[in-house]
Every structure is written in structure tokens, then in C-alpha cells.
Write an enzyme that holds these catalytic residues in place. Structure first.
Site, short mmCIF file in Angstrom:
data_model
loop_
_atom_site.label_atom_id
_atom_site.label_comp_id
_atom_site.label_asym_id
_atom_site.label_seq_id
_atom_site.Cartn_x
_atom_site.Cartn_y
_atom_site.Cartn_z
N TYR A 126 35.56 35.83 44.65
CA TYR A 126 36.50 34.87 45.24
C TYR A 126 36.79 35.23 46.69
O TYR A 126 37.19 34.39 47.48
CB TYR A 126 37.82 34.88 44.46
CG TYR A 126 37.85 34.05 43.19
CD1 TYR A 126 36.74 33.35 42.74
CD2 TYR A 126 39.02 33.96 42.44
CE1 TYR A 126 36.78 32.60 41.57
CE2 TYR A 126 39.09 33.20 41.28
CZ TYR A 126 37.97 32.53 40.84
OH TYR A 126 38.03 31.79 39.69
N CYS B 254 43.44 39.15 38.47
CA CYS B 254 42.68 39.13 39.72
C CYS B 254 43.67 39.19 40.88
O CYS B 254 44.52 38.30 41.02
CB CYS B 254 41.86 37.84 39.79
SG CYS B 254 40.93 37.63 41.31
N ASN B 255 43.58 40.22 41.67
CA ASN B 255 44.49 40.35 42.82
C ASN B 255 44.26 39.24 43.83
O ASN B 255 45.20 38.74 44.45
CB ASN B 255 44.30 41.70 43.51
CG ASN B 255 44.77 42.85 42.64
OD1 ASN B 255 45.90 43.26 42.71
ND2 ASN B 255 43.89 43.36 41.80
N CYS C 262 42.11 46.00 43.28
CA CYS C 262 41.20 44.95 42.81
C CYS C 262 40.81 45.34 41.40
O CYS C 262 40.51 46.51 41.13
CB CYS C 262 39.97 44.90 43.71
SG CYS C 262 38.61 43.91 43.03
#
Ligand code: DGL
Length: 282
Positions: free
Chosen positions: A47, A78-79, A188
Site C-alpha cells: 500500500y 496495517c499501519n 509495520c
């Protein structure tokens, strides 16, 4: 969307790819009786190099899919999606949504040298959430943020300890050590799978902090306060979907989950173009 699914419904977890399995692992430990649904959007990972619109659209489409599978709560494992899309998700869905937060607070409490390092994607480092963390803790400790391009791709490909992965980690971690870092935050969700190698390169005196277990505890608290903890006594099951080609998805998820498991294809209605058409203003 106002879906309110009952306590025996599953928990939905998603990530840009397979990294969120590191969070799923902790959720399984913390909540052994819950059924868990996991979506790896590996067909669109990382991403980190996608637009805000795309990450939002993908996140919304995946949460809709998980709710259609009766999810009672969502974990954004998801960070990057947290940094980019959490407001849009919370504005749109009323079920509990638990999101990632880089573990800067415990790292600040732990450091003796007063210098901590955060490994994350460039998008996470550039996010508002991150700027807020920096504002909150940056006066007490020196926070060195290190973007790590390439590491998500290495984990997605299953290369957890090959030469390229090692040299990328050296490139990112050694400068932090030279500046006195004694505590490294994994910002992450893909990076916990690289923790053994990061630890080896950083040395045993450096603490590596992964927020996943804290996220799993927070999930338990949120479910308890909403009366949504499962009351079933049997061990919970896991189901997996991926937007990557099925063979690839099954191989890497089975490797990381350490079980030979089935991975279903994420249905088409969550494809990028549909997601963008439905959720992003022209
Ligand atoms: N696991 C995702 C995170 O925590 C990786 C992001 C990406 O795909 O760029 O940030």
C-alpha cells in the site's frame, strides 16, 4: 453501515498483505475461542506506494466484505492503512474498529540511551498519526524514523532471511545503531516476520518492540466493553482470503501461519476499479 453482529460472529482482520498475520497470531493467543477471518490484499501490496484514494477505497471495500461475512469487529492490521484510512473507516462503519499504533510509548519507557528507532513504511512515517506520536513523546526521547522500502516486498515473497533482505535490514538498522538507538519499534506489521534477523543485526542488547500483543489485548477490551466476546468453548477457527494469485497466496500464508491451509480468492466486488467507482468521489 450499521451492522451489529452477535458475539458468536467472527472477528475480521485485514492488511495490505501477509504482514497482518503477525497480528492475527497474537489475536489467536489472546482470544483462543474466537473465530477469525483474515484478508490479505497481497494483489495490491505494498500500500505504501499507492494513492490515498486507493488505500481508502481498498480498506472500505475489504471491511464491507468482512461485514458481509458477519464480522462483529474489525482489526486494521496495517499501519499504513491505519494512517491513511482509519478516519474514513470510522466515519462509515459503526462496529468496533481496532487499529495499529506504532509502539512509541513503550519504547520511550524502555530506552536507557534516550534514543529510539522506528522502522516503518514511508507512508506511515508521513502520516498525521505518526506526527502526533512524535509530538507526544519527542520531547522526552529522541525518535529516529527510518523508512524501509523493499522490506514489505521481501516478506510478501517469503524471503525472510536471504541476502537481499539482510542487506536491506543492515542498510536501515546500522545507521540507527550508530546514533545510539537501544530500542527499535516495528512500525509495520510485516516486520515481525523479520524480527529474528533484525535482532541478529542489531545485537542482543537492543530491544525490539512489536505492538501486536498490545493490539490483541486492546481488541479483547473493546469486545468485552461492547459485550461481544464469544461465549463458545470450542477452539476458534481461522478463514483466509487473498487478492493474490491462489497458489502464491496459499504458499506464503501457509508458510507464515505454519499450517497447510486453504486460502480463498477475495471476491471480485472488492477489485480496485469497483472499489474506486463505489467509494471515491469523482
Ligand atoms: N503491513 C503493512 C503496514 O503495517 C505494510 C504496508 C504496505 O503494504 O506498504 O504498514
Amino acid at each position: 453501515m450499521n451492522a451489529k453482529n452477535p458475539p458468536e460472529s467472527p472477528i475480521g482482520v485485514f492488511d495490505s498483505g501477509v504482514g497482518g498475520l503477525s497480528v492475527l497470531r497474537e489475536i489467536r493467543r489472546e482470544l483462543p475461542h474466537e473465530d477469525l477471518l483474515y484478508v490479505a490484499d497481497s494483489g495490491h501490496a505494498p500500500y505504501g506506494d499507492k494513492s490515498t484514494e486507493l488505500i481508502e477505497a481498498r480498506s472500505i471495500a475489504i471491511v464491507e466484505f468482512l461485514i458481509s461475512q458477519r464480522a462483529k469487529a474489525i482489526v486494521v492490521a496495517c499501519n499504513t492503512a491505519t494512517g491513511v484510512a482509519i478516519q474514513a473507516l470510522r466515519a462509515r462503519f459503526t462496529i468496533p474498529i481496532i487499529a495499529m499504533e506504532p509502539a512509541v510509548k513503550p519504547a520511550a519507557a524502555h530506552t536507557k540511551s534516550g534514543v529510539i528507532g522506528v522502522l516503518a513504511t514511508s507512508r506511515t512515517i508521513a502520516s498525521d498519526n505518526f506526527a502526533k506520536l512524535h509530538e507526544r513523546f519527542g520531547a522526552d526521547v529522541k525518535i529516529l524514523m527510518q523508512a524501509c522500502p523493499g522490506l514489505v516486498e521481501q516478506v510478501e515473497a517469503g524471503y525472510l532471511s536471504d541476502d537481499k533482505t539482510r542487506s536491506l535490514i543492515e542498510q536501515y538498522v546500522v545507521p540507527l545503531l550508530e546514533q545510539g538507538v537501544d530500542t527499535i519499534v516495528l512500525g509495520c506489521t510485516h516486520y515481525p516476520f523479520l524480527a529474528p534477523l533484525i535482532q541478529k543485526i542489531a545485537g542482543s542488547s537492543v530491544a525490539i518492540i512489536d505492538p501486536s500483543a498490545a493490539i490483541a489485548r486492546e481488541l479483547r477490551r473493546r469486545l468485552a466493553s461492547a459485550d461481544l466476546l464469544s461465549t463458545q468453548n470450542k477452539t476458534g477457527i481461522e478463514r483466509f482470503w487473498s487478492s493474490a494469485p491462489p497458489h502464491k497466496a496459499r504458499f506464503i500464508i501457509s508458510e507464515l501461519w505454519r499450517l497447510d491451509i486453504d486460502v480463498l480468492v477475495l471476491p471480485d466486488h472488492t477489485s480496485i476499479s469497483t472499489a474506486l467507482k463505489h467509494h471515491v468521489a469523482p
